[in-house]
Design a protein around this motif. Structure first.
Motif, mmCIF file in Angstrom:
data_model
loop_
_atom_site.group_PDB
_atom_site.id
_atom_site.type_symbol
_atom_site.label_atom_id
_atom_site.label_comp_id
_atom_site.label_asym_id
_atom_site.label_seq_id
_atom_site.Cartn_x
_atom_site.Cartn_y
_atom_site.Cartn_z
ATOM 1 N N PRO A 79 -8.955 1.366 15.327
ATOM 2 C CA PRO A 79 -8.385 2.058 14.157
ATOM 3 C C PRO A 79 -9.246 1.846 12.921
ATOM 4 O O PRO A 79 -10.139 0.997 12.906
ATOM 5 C CB PRO A 79 -7.003 1.399 14.012
ATOM 6 N N PRO A 80 -9.012 2.605 11.868
ATOM 7 C CA PRO A 80 -9.795 2.417 10.633
ATOM 8 C C PRO A 80 -9.587 1.034 10.052
ATOM 9 O O PRO A 80 -8.478 0.483 10.074
ATOM 10 C CB PRO A 80 -9.262 3.517 9.704
ATOM 11 N N ASN A 81 -10.665 0.477 9.534
ATOM 12 C CA ASN A 81 -10.652 -0.892 9.018
ATOM 13 C C ASN A 81 -10.406 -0.868 7.504
ATOM 14 O O ASN A 81 -11.240 -0.368 6.737
ATOM 15 C CB ASN A 81 -11.981 -1.577 9.318
ATOM 16 N N PRO A 82 -9.263 -1.399 7.026
ATOM 17 C CA PRO A 82 -9.025 -1.394 5.564
ATOM 18 C C PRO A 82 -9.980 -2.297 4.806
ATOM 19 O O PRO A 82 -10.192 -2.088 3.603
ATOM 20 C CB PRO A 82 -7.572 -1.881 5.455
ATOM 21 N N ARG A 83 -10.567 -3.292 5.467
ATOM 22 C CA ARG A 83 -11.526 -4.154 4.779
ATOM 23 C C ARG A 83 -12.755 -3.383 4.324
ATOM 24 O O ARG A 83 -13.330 -3.665 3.265
ATOM 25 C CB ARG A 83 -11.946 -5.312 5.695
ATOM 26 N N TRP A 84 -13.169 -2.397 5.121
ATOM 27 C CA TRP A 84 -14.342 -1.603 4.741
ATOM 28 C C TRP A 84 -14.057 -0.779 3.489
ATOM 29 O O TRP A 84 -14.910 -0.655 2.609
ATOM 30 C CB TRP A 84 -14.725 -0.693 5.896
ATOM 31 N N TYR A 85 -12.829 -0.221 3.397
ATOM 32 C CA TYR A 85 -12.470 0.561 2.210
ATOM 33 C C TYR A 85 -12.295 -0.336 0.989
ATOM 34 O O TYR A 85 -12.544 0.105 -0.141
ATOM 35 C CB TYR A 85 -11.186 1.343 2.479
ATOM 36 N N MET A 86 -11.873 -1.577 1.190
ATOM 37 C CA MET A 86 -11.775 -2.497 0.064
ATOM 38 C C MET A 86 -13.156 -2.886 -0.460
ATOM 39 O O MET A 86 -13.351 -3.051 -1.674
ATOM 40 C CB MET A 86 -10.998 -3.744 0.483
ATOM 41 N N ARG A 87 -14.130 -3.041 0.447
ATOM 42 C CA ARG A 87 -15.492 -3.406 0.003
ATOM 43 C C ARG A 87 -16.223 -2.236 -0.628
ATOM 44 O O ARG A 87 -17.013 -2.426 -1.551
ATOM 45 C CB ARG A 87 -16.292 -3.934 1.192
ATOM 46 N N ALA A 97 -3.877 -2.635 -4.106
ATOM 47 C CA ALA A 97 -2.909 -1.992 -3.205
ATOM 48 C C ALA A 97 -3.199 -2.354 -1.752
ATOM 49 O O ALA A 97 -2.268 -2.673 -0.983
ATOM 50 C CB ALA A 97 -2.963 -0.479 -3.394
ATOM 51 N N TYR A 98 -4.458 -2.317 -1.357
ATOM 52 C CA TYR A 98 -4.807 -2.714 0.009
ATOM 53 C C TYR A 98 -4.470 -4.189 0.259
ATOM 54 O O TYR A 98 -3.961 -4.557 1.325
ATOM 55 C CB TYR A 98 -6.298 -2.481 0.266
ATOM 56 N N ARG A 99 -4.751 -5.023 -0.707
ATOM 57 C CA ARG A 99 -4.493 -6.449 -0.544
ATOM 58 C C ARG A 99 -3.003 -6.737 -0.426
ATOM 59 O O ARG A 99 -2.575 -7.567 0.378
ATOM 60 C CB ARG A 99 -5.083 -7.212 -1.735
ATOM 61 N N CYS A 100 -2.196 -6.022 -1.193
ATOM 62 C CA CYS A 100 -0.752 -6.259 -1.166
ATOM 63 C C CYS A 100 -0.113 -5.670 0.081
ATOM 64 O O CYS A 100 0.759 -6.297 0.690
ATOM 65 C CB CYS A 100 -0.118 -5.664 -2.425
ATOM 66 N N PRO A 139 4.012 3.687 13.377
ATOM 67 C CA PRO A 139 5.058 4.540 12.800
ATOM 68 C C PRO A 139 4.506 5.878 12.353
ATOM 69 O O PRO A 139 3.299 6.043 12.144
ATOM 70 C CB PRO A 139 5.568 3.712 11.608
ATOM 71 N N ALA A 140 5.398 6.845 12.212
ATOM 72 C CA ALA A 140 4.977 8.177 11.771
ATOM 73 C C ALA A 140 4.410 8.134 10.357
ATOM 74 O O ALA A 140 3.464 8.864 10.039
ATOM 75 C CB ALA A 140 6.155 9.148 11.861
ATOM 76 N N TRP A 141 4.975 7.298 9.491
ATOM 77 C CA TRP A 141 4.484 7.104 8.125
ATOM 78 C C TRP A 141 4.464 5.608 7.860
ATOM 79 O O TRP A 141 5.511 4.943 7.861
ATOM 80 C CB TRP A 141 5.375 7.813 7.112
ATOM 81 N N ILE A 142 3.283 5.072 7.621
ATOM 82 C CA ILE A 142 3.146 3.625 7.507
ATOM 83 C C ILE A 142 3.699 3.107 6.191
ATOM 84 O O ILE A 142 4.082 1.940 6.109
ATOM 85 C CB ILE A 142 1.665 3.218 7.656
ATOM 86 N N HIS A 143 3.743 3.931 5.134
ATOM 87 C CA HIS A 143 4.195 3.413 3.840
ATOM 88 C C HIS A 143 5.680 3.087 3.860
ATOM 89 O O HIS A 143 6.130 2.164 3.189
ATOM 90 C CB HIS A 143 3.872 4.408 2.720
ATOM 91 N N VAL A 247 -2.048 4.347 -0.087
ATOM 92 C CA VAL A 247 -1.521 4.331 1.271
ATOM 93 C C VAL A 247 -1.454 5.747 1.844
ATOM 94 O O VAL A 247 -1.686 5.962 3.035
ATOM 95 C CB VAL A 247 -0.136 3.653 1.302
ATOM 96 N N SER A 248 -1.155 6.740 1.017
ATOM 97 C CA SER A 248 -1.132 8.134 1.488
ATOM 98 C C SER A 248 -2.523 8.592 1.905
ATOM 99 O O SER A 248 -2.676 9.303 2.903
ATOM 100 C CB SER A 248 -0.578 9.040 0.389
ATOM 101 N N ASP A 249 -3.541 8.184 1.148
ATOM 102 C CA ASP A 249 -4.911 8.519 1.545
ATOM 103 C C ASP A 249 -5.292 7.809 2.848
ATOM 104 O O ASP A 249 -5.958 8.390 3.709
ATOM 105 C CB ASP A 249 -5.896 8.139 0.434
ATOM 106 N N PHE A 250 -4.893 6.561 2.981
ATOM 107 C CA PHE A 250 -5.201 5.836 4.213
ATOM 108 C C PHE A 250 -4.421 6.383 5.404
ATOM 109 O O PHE A 250 -4.857 6.259 6.551
ATOM 110 C CB PHE A 250 -4.876 4.349 4.012
ATOM 111 N N GLN A 251 -3.260 6.997 5.149
ATOM 112 C CA GLN A 251 -2.480 7.614 6.218
ATOM 113 C C GLN A 251 -3.259 8.741 6.890
ATOM 114 O O GLN A 251 -3.126 8.966 8.102
ATOM 115 C CB GLN A 251 -1.166 8.156 5.649
ATOM 116 N N CYS A 252 -4.100 9.437 6.161
ATOM 117 C CA CYS A 252 -4.910 10.514 6.752
ATOM 118 C C CYS A 252 -5.882 9.961 7.787
ATOM 119 O O CYS A 252 -6.052 10.557 8.859
ATOM 120 C CB CYS A 252 -5.656 11.258 5.644
ATOM 121 N N TYR A 253 -6.495 8.823 7.487
ATOM 122 C CA TYR A 253 -7.410 8.207 8.454
ATOM 123 C C TYR A 253 -6.666 7.737 9.703
ATOM 124 O O TYR A 253 -7.168 7.867 10.832
ATOM 125 C CB TYR A 253 -8.144 7.035 7.799
ATOM 126 N N ILE A 254 -5.470 7.209 9.515
ATOM 127 C CA ILE A 254 -4.688 6.755 10.672
ATOM 128 C C ILE A 254 -4.233 7.933 11.529
ATOM 129 O O ILE A 254 -4.229 7.859 12.765
ATOM 130 C CB ILE A 254 -3.490 5.909 10.193
#
Length: 414
Positions: A79-87, A97-100, A139-143, A247-254
Motif C-alpha cells: 500500500p502507499p507509504n505515508p512516511r514518503w508523503y511526510m518526507r 495531520a499524518y503524524r496524528c 474500510p470504505a473510508w479511512i477517515h 486524509v481525503s487526498d490520501f484516500q485517493c491513493y488507497i
C-alpha cells in the motif's frame, strides 16, 4: 451399628501420573526466534497470531509494532507509504495531520514502512456500518473507519445514514441550522457516485458536532467565556479541516491501491481454480466432489495473494464419489451398482435382461448380445446399439424405418 468414616488423604500427598505432557511452545523456541519467524508473516496472519496468547501479543507489539509496520512490504503490491508523503510534503499542517492520524513519530527513521496504526487501519477486520456483520479491511473510508460489506449495504448506507449537501444552500444539509456553516467544513465527506455525483456527511458526526458547538460556544454563562471558548473551538475546527483534506487526498491513493490489489486477487483466484480443475480432470474426479480442504486452501492462498503449487495440490487427495449399492434381484446381496450386472452374469447366468428402462432418463437401453465378457455388460441407446454392432461386429445398420420397427418390436416383446 455405627458408621465408620473413611480416612482422608493428606493434601500434600504426591499423586503419580503416567500421562505424558507435551512441551509448551515457550520451550520449543525462544522469544527472539519467534520474532524472527513472525517477520515472514502477512498482516492477516499477524493479527491471528496476536490474538493467540499473551506471549505472542507481546512479541508482535514490541518496538512500537515493528512487525506490523513491516508486514505490508511482503505483499506483491504494498500500500502507499505515508512516511514518503511526510518526507516529501512541504505543508506543516499536512505533516501534523499524518503524524496524528497514522501515529508516525519519526518519518525519517530507516527500515520502517508506515506504522502499526496504519497496518491495523488497512487490514484489521471491522463491523459493517449497516448490517453489523464482520467484514475484512480496509474500510470504505479511512477517515471515519466506515466498513461496508456489500453493494446492497452501501446503497442502504446512503439512503439512511448520511445527510446530502445541497449546492443551492452553499453545500449545507437540507435541514441546516446556523452553526452548520462552521461545522460542515471540517466534517468527513462521502461521495455518492451512482447517477449524479453527490457529497454527503454522516448524520452521526453532524449530531455530535452540533452538540459540541452548543456545549462549547453557547452553554457558558458569561460573554467573555463564550468568546474565549469560541476562538479555541474555531482553531480546533481549522486543524480538523486540514486533517480532513490531507486524509481525503490520501484516500485517493488507497482507492487506487485497492483497485490494483483486487484485480491481482481475481487473477490469482482464477489461476488457482484453473489449476485445481485441471488436477481434478486428470484424476477423473468431478469438480463438485473435490474435498472442502482443497477449496479452503484455494481461498486462503487467494487472501494471501499467492499461487498454489502443483505439488501442494497433489498432496491433497481428491475424494471420489461413493458408489451406490444395489440389491441383487436373485440372491438379495448388496453390491455396488457398477458391478451389479457383472455379478448377475457370473453367478446367475441367463437372468441378465437384454433391455431395461433407464432410471434417470426413463428411456430404454439395450445390451449387445454379440459381445462377451465384461464388454457385454455395457448398455447402449437404440441408435448407439446399431452403430456398435456395425463397427464392432460388421452387422450392417438397417434403414431408419426398419430400425424403428425393430425397436418397437423389441419394446412390445418387453
Amino acid at each position: 451399628m455405627t458408621r465408620r468414616s473413611k480416612p482422608k488423604r493428606a493434601r500434600y500427598a504426591y499423586i503419580s501420573s503416567t500421562a505424558k505432557t507435551s512441551r509448551p511452545y515457550r520451550e520449543i523456541l525462544s522469544a527472539e526466534l519467534w520474532h524472527l519467524v513472525f517477520s515472514y508473516c502477512l498482516p492477516l496472519a499477524l493479527f491471528a497470531i496476536r490474538d493467540t496468547c499473551h506471549m505472542f501479543r507481546s512479541i508482535v507489539d514490541r518496538n512500537d509494532g515493528y512487525l506490523l509496520a513491516q508486514a505490508p512490504l511482503l505483499l506483491p503490491i504494498p500500500p502507499p507509504n505515508p512516511r514518503w508523503y511526510m518526507r516529501s510534503g512541504e505543508s506543516p499542517l499536512a505533516f501534523r495531520a499524518y503524524r496524528c492520524f497514522f501515529g508516525i513519530t519519526n518519518p525519517r527513521a530507516r527500515h520502517l514502512y508506515g506504522s502499526a496504526t496504519y497496518t491495523r487501519l488497512l487490514f484489521q477486520p471491522g463491523k459493517c456500518y449497516t448490517c453489523k456483520n464482520t467484514t475484512e479491511g480496509p474500510p470504505a473510508w479511512i477517515h471515519s473507519k466506515v466498513y461496508l460489506c456489500s453493494t446492497q449495504c452501501r446503497h442502504q448506507f446512503f439512503r439512511s445514514q448520511v445527510e446530502f449537501m445541497l449546492p443551492q444552500r452553499r453545500f449545507l444539509p437540507r435541514q441546516a441550522i446556523k452553526p452548520d456553516q462552521h461545522i460542515v467544513l471540517w466534517l468527513p465527506r462521502f461521495t455518492y457516485t451512482r447517477g449524479r455525483k453527490k457529497t454527503a456527511i454522516l448524520r452521526r458526526d453532524l449530531k455530535a458536532a452540533r452538540k459540541e458547538y452548543w456545549r462549547e460556544a453557547v452553554t457558558p454563562p458569561t460573554l467573555e467565556e463564550r468568546r474565549r471558548r469560541r476562538e479555541a473551538l474555531f482553531k480546533e475546527y481549522s486543524y480538523r479541516c486540514s486533517l480532513r483534506r490531507v486524509v481525503s487526498d490520501f484516500q485517493c491513493y488507497i482507492d487506487e491501491w485497492k483497485q490494483r490489489i483486487g484485480h491481482m486477487a481475481k487473477e490469482i483466484n482464477h489461476a488457482n481454480v484453473h489449476r485445481l480443475k485441471t488436477l481434478a480432470l486428470k484424476q477423473r474426479v468431478p469438480t463438485a466432489n473435490i474435498r472442502p480442504a482443497v477449496k479452503k486452501l484455494v481461498n486462503t492462498r487467494t487472501q494471501n495473494y499467492r499461487h498454489i503449487a502443483a505439488s501442494r495440490l497433489r498432496n491433497f487427495v481428491t475424494s471420489k464419489p461413493k458408489p451406490r449399492r444395489g440389491r441383487c434381484p436373485q440372491c438379495g446381496l448388496l453390491i455396488a451398482s457398477d458391478r451389479l450386472d457383472l455379478h448377475v452374469a457370473q453367478h446367475h447366468p441367463g437372468h441378465l435382461p437384454d433391455s431395461r428402462l433407464h432410471v434417470e432418463t426413463g428411456e430404454f437401453e439395450h445390451r449387445c448380445v454379440l459381445c462377451t465378457g465384461t464388454h457385454g455388460m455395457k448398455w447402449y441407446m437404440a441408435d448407439d446399439l446399431y452403430r456398435h454392432r456395425y463397427h464392432k461386429h460388421g452387422v450392417r445398420e438397417p434403414h431408419t424405418r426398419e430400425r424403428h420397427s425393430s425397436i418397437e418390436s423389441e419394446i412390445s416383446v418387453l
